[in-house]
Motif scaffolding. Structure first.
Motif, PDB file in Angstrom:
ATOM      1  N   GLY A  87     -23.911  27.237 -36.211  1.00 43.87           N
ATOM      2  CA  GLY A  87     -23.654  26.505 -35.125  1.00 43.87           C
ATOM      3  C   GLY A  87     -22.728  27.227 -34.138  1.00 43.87           C
ATOM      4  O   GLY A  87     -22.880  27.183 -32.726  1.00 43.87           O
ATOM      5  N   HIS A  88     -21.625  27.753 -34.429  1.00 49.17           N
ATOM      6  CA  HIS A  88     -20.807  28.294 -33.709  1.00 49.17           C
ATOM      7  C   HIS A  88     -21.426  29.653 -32.956  1.00 49.17           C
ATOM      8  O   HIS A  88     -21.156  29.859 -31.776  1.00 49.17           O
ATOM      9  N   TRP A  89     -22.119  30.355 -33.804  1.00 50.90           N
ATOM     10  CA  TRP A  89     -22.816  31.478 -32.861  1.00 50.90           C
ATOM     11  C   TRP A  89     -23.928  31.079 -31.820  1.00 50.90           C
ATOM     12  O   TRP A  89     -23.805  31.515 -30.824  1.00 50.90           O
ATOM     13  N   TRP A  90     -24.649  29.954 -32.218  1.00 53.02           N
ATOM     14  CA  TRP A  90     -25.480  29.392 -31.184  1.00 53.02           C
ATOM     15  C   TRP A  90     -24.642  28.766 -30.217  1.00 53.02           C
ATOM     16  O   TRP A  90     -24.993  29.093 -28.916  1.00 53.02           O
ATOM     17  N   GLY A  91     -23.607  28.279 -30.279  1.00 51.62           N
ATOM     18  CA  GLY A  91     -22.645  27.673 -29.220  1.00 51.62           C
ATOM     19  C   GLY A  91     -22.103  28.943 -28.401  1.00 51.62           C
ATOM     20  O   GLY A  91     -22.123  28.595 -27.355  1.00 51.62           O
ATOM     21  N   GLY A  92     -21.833  30.056 -29.036  1.00 48.91           N
ATOM     22  CA  GLY A  92     -21.235  31.091 -28.243  1.00 48.91           C
ATOM     23  C   GLY A  92     -22.590  31.522 -27.383  1.00 48.91           C
ATOM     24  O   GLY A  92     -22.129  32.087 -26.200  1.00 48.91           O
ATOM     25  N   ARG A  93     -23.718  31.680 -27.657  1.00 49.22           N
ATOM     26  CA  ARG A  93     -24.783  31.950 -26.911  1.00 49.22           C
ATOM     27  C   ARG A  93     -24.875  30.941 -25.738  1.00 49.22           C
ATOM     28  O   ARG A  93     -25.070  31.226 -24.606  1.00 49.22           O
ATOM     29  N   LEU A  94     -24.881  29.757 -25.901  1.00 48.06           N
ATOM     30  CA  LEU A  94     -24.792  28.686 -24.949  1.00 48.06           C
ATOM     31  C   LEU A  94     -23.865  28.802 -23.946  1.00 48.06           C
ATOM     32  O   LEU A  94     -23.918  28.537 -22.850  1.00 48.06           O
ATOM     33  N   LYS A 102     -25.623  23.846 -17.711  1.00 51.46           N
ATOM     34  CA  LYS A 102     -26.432  23.751 -18.655  1.00 51.46           C
ATOM     35  C   LYS A 102     -26.001  23.935 -20.094  1.00 51.46           C
ATOM     36  O   LYS A 102     -26.444  23.301 -21.135  1.00 51.46           O
ATOM     37  N   ALA A 103     -24.767  24.678 -20.228  1.00 48.34           N
ATOM     38  CA  ALA A 103     -24.209  24.770 -21.555  1.00 48.34           C
ATOM     39  C   ALA A 103     -23.691  23.473 -21.926  1.00 48.34           C
ATOM     40  O   ALA A 103     -23.716  23.162 -23.149  1.00 48.34           O
ATOM     41  N   LEU A 104     -23.244  22.781 -21.205  1.00 52.66           N
ATOM     42  CA  LEU A 104     -22.810  21.211 -21.543  1.00 52.66           C
ATOM     43  C   LEU A 104     -23.979  20.350 -21.922  1.00 52.66           C
ATOM     44  O   LEU A 104     -23.927  19.318 -22.881  1.00 52.66           O
ATOM     45  N   ALA A 116     -23.134  20.284 -35.543  1.00 56.87           N
ATOM     46  CA  ALA A 116     -21.549  19.979 -35.211  1.00 56.87           C
ATOM     47  C   ALA A 116     -20.884  21.118 -34.975  1.00 56.87           C
ATOM     48  O   ALA A 116     -19.734  21.211 -34.252  1.00 56.87           O
ATOM     49  N   GLY A 117     -21.357  22.246 -35.429  1.00 54.71           N
ATOM     50  CA  GLY A 117     -20.888  23.297 -34.938  1.00 54.71           C
ATOM     51  C   GLY A 117     -20.982  24.070 -33.459  1.00 54.71           C
ATOM     52  O   GLY A 117     -20.065  25.058 -33.035  1.00 54.71           O
ATOM     53  N   VAL A 118     -21.932  23.422 -32.895  1.00 51.81           N
ATOM     54  CA  VAL A 118     -22.152  23.986 -31.690  1.00 51.81           C
ATOM     55  C   VAL A 118     -21.109  23.776 -30.590  1.00 51.81           C
ATOM     56  O   VAL A 118     -20.688  24.609 -29.613  1.00 51.81           O
ATOM     57  N   PRO A 119     -20.232  22.549 -30.355  1.00 49.15           N
ATOM     58  CA  PRO A 119     -19.533  22.599 -29.241  1.00 49.15           C
ATOM     59  C   PRO A 119     -18.333  23.154 -29.293  1.00 49.15           C
ATOM     60  O   PRO A 119     -17.869  23.363 -27.973  1.00 49.15           O
TER      61      PRO A 119
END
Length: 500
Positions: free
Chosen positions: A57-64, A71-73, A127-130
């Motif tokens: 999730g953190h990895w994908w959140g970093g891409r976002l 768009k990120a939010l 939950a790891g994305v934000p």
């Protein structure tokens, strides 16, 4: 153009999401317990799967976070709505998948990992994305000379949320709300946080997100309406009473703690044991006791079947160390146990023995083994030394052991360890030839002298014969397969294992 996003709001969101995600991690252990028990393997699987989900999730959140803020939010809000949906279905998904996955995988340890991955990876992933998105927004919106502080504050908010979630789940939510209601609280937290991010981003998808949020809340309500597998859900266990009666006028109840039966009692025949280990513990205790009114100490109460039988036999004072008051309460309510007949200590058995050095017992009974779940601190040399110090001169220490016919590493290790402490160590089991690779139940009897009998029978409710294994055979098993277990090193979970 996004709405104003003060740092305090971003910090609040980060804290709330982090807290909710850690609540799910703690609750996962309780949810898995009725299906696979609570062991080193269970917690290892939970922690590994949740961390894997957070990492992805953190990895994908970093891409976002590399996208425009609006768009990120929006995407992050969508991830939180997805977290709400996957959390809301976790209760029923687990009940749907647990048995098929365990049967399909075969090996119970890998089965635990498969169940955990199927149910808890996606909630952790979303939950790891934000975290990286909120951190990036907080840094870019801060003044140049405040960016380091903003980043540090976001990391601190995540840690504080994790601590708060862990404490709330362990000390408040599970014991007061139960697992389904706790996950409902988490679902609501994710929904509010996700919709807030859509609103902050002025996203046109807010209406669609609101519909998805309502679905998540409805699914959470469905989970709340689903009957709990627990008769009582305590701070320690999921406890169930199962009616095993063949005749409703002569009730027989089984107590299931997490996923295994821990004792069975019949209302009308309190002296009859219904399990091999209880029958052996009951009979060996009374046969080896130095007198009829012997004193006894029980490591764990369970259904209190043996203390109830001892009361009928007219033995002496009994002390039971049962860590969970809810177990005692259920035994009193559903298993015809009278708490006035014994002294009950609602604390860990090792601590109970350690803190009462002046109390000696003729018999100490340990029922520590429950399949792959074994309290490590109750099978070590240091504990056996403590138990011997609390026995009278002619006293006996008894404990049940579960192992497999083609392994016997746990049995050999416990025997080898006990022989460092007790002059006499015997191993008792059912007097029949076991099937190859079968699960076997043993009772070890240790003291200053051996038994003056090598066989006995006991009703359970049909009569079953038990015998002592030959000393040479036990020595061979202990020397070849056993190792001395200490407080520093006692890999009992690996030793008991399961056949491949």
């Amino acid at each position: 153009m996004t709405r104003a996003m003060p740092l305090w709001l971003l910090l609040t969101l980060q804290t709330a999401v982090s807290a909710a995600s850690l609540v799910v991690e703690i609750v996962a252990g309780r949810m898995l317990a009725p299906h696979v028990g609570m062991s080193l393997y269970t917690w290892t699987s939970i922690i590994a799967v949740v961390l894997a989900g957070f990492s992805a999730g953190h990895w994908w959140g970093g891409r976002l976070a590399e996208r425009p803020v609006e768009k990120a939010l929006s995407w992050t809000g969508g991830a939180l709505i997805a977290a709400a949906l996957t959390t809301a279905i976790a209760v029923n998904l687990l009940r749907l998948l647990a048995t098929p996955l365990l049967e399909a995988v075969g090996h119970p340890v890998w089965g635990i990992a498969a169940i955990t991955m199927a149910v808890f990876f996606l909630p952790s992933f979303f939950a790891g994305v934000p975290a990286p998105v909120l951190a990036h927004v907080s840094v870019t919106r801060a003044a140049p000379d405040q960016q380091g502080r903003a980043l540090g504050a976001m990391f601190a908010a995540g840690a504080i949320g994790a601590i708060a979630g862990t404490l709330l789940a362990g000390f408040l939510f599970i014991s007061w709300l139960g697992t389904s209601a706790t996950l409902a609280v988490v679902t609501v937290t994710y929904v509010i946080s996700g919709l807030l991010l859509f609103w902050l981003a002025r996203s046109a998808a807010l209406k669609i997100a609101s519909i998805a949020a309502l679905i998540a809340l409805a699914l959470s309500g469905l989970a709340l309406a689903t009957p709990s597998p627990c008769t009582l859900e305590s701070n320690y266990f999921c406890i169930r009473t199962v009616d095993m009666s063949a005749d409703p006028d002569s009730p027989v109840h089984l107590m299931v703690i997490d996923h295994l039966g821990h004792g069975m009692s019949a209302r009308d025949v309190p002296t009859v044991m219904f399990t091999e280990h209880a029958a052996m513990l009951d009979e060996l205790a009374r046969r080896r006791a130095p007198r009829a009114d012997f004193t006894s100490f029980f490591i764990g109460g369970g259904s209190y079947s043996i203390p109830r039988a001892f009361t009928e036999h007219g033995t002496g004072p009994m002390v039971v160390a049962e860590i969970d008051p809810a177990v005692t309460a259920l035994a009193e309510r559903d298993f015809w146990f009278d708490p006035e007949t014994v002294t009950i200590l609602h604390e860990d058995a090792r601590r109970a023995l350690l803190t009462r050095p002046d109390q000696l017992y003729d018999v100490i009974i340990g029922d520590a083994f429950t399949d792959v779940v074994v309290p490590v601190h109750l099978v070590t040399q240091e504990f056996f030394e403590l138990a011997r110090a609390r026995l009278t001169e002619d006293g006996t220490f008894l404990m049940n052991v579960i192992d497999y016919e083609d392994r016997l590493q746990a049995l050999g290790s416990i025997v080898r360890t006990m022989r460092q402490v007790f002059p006499s160590v015997e191993v008792w089991t059912q007097a029949t030839q076991p099937d190859p690779g079968s699960r076997m139940v043993f009772v070890i009897a240790a003291g200053n002298s051996p038994s003056d009998f090598d066989e006995f029978s006991a009703p359970m409710p049909f009569r079953m014969t038990f015998g002592a294994l030959g000393d040479q055979f036990i020595t061979r098993i202990a020397d070849a397969r056993g190792q001395i277990l200490t407080d520093d090193y006692a890999p009992i979970d690996r030793l008991i294992g399961r056949p491949d």
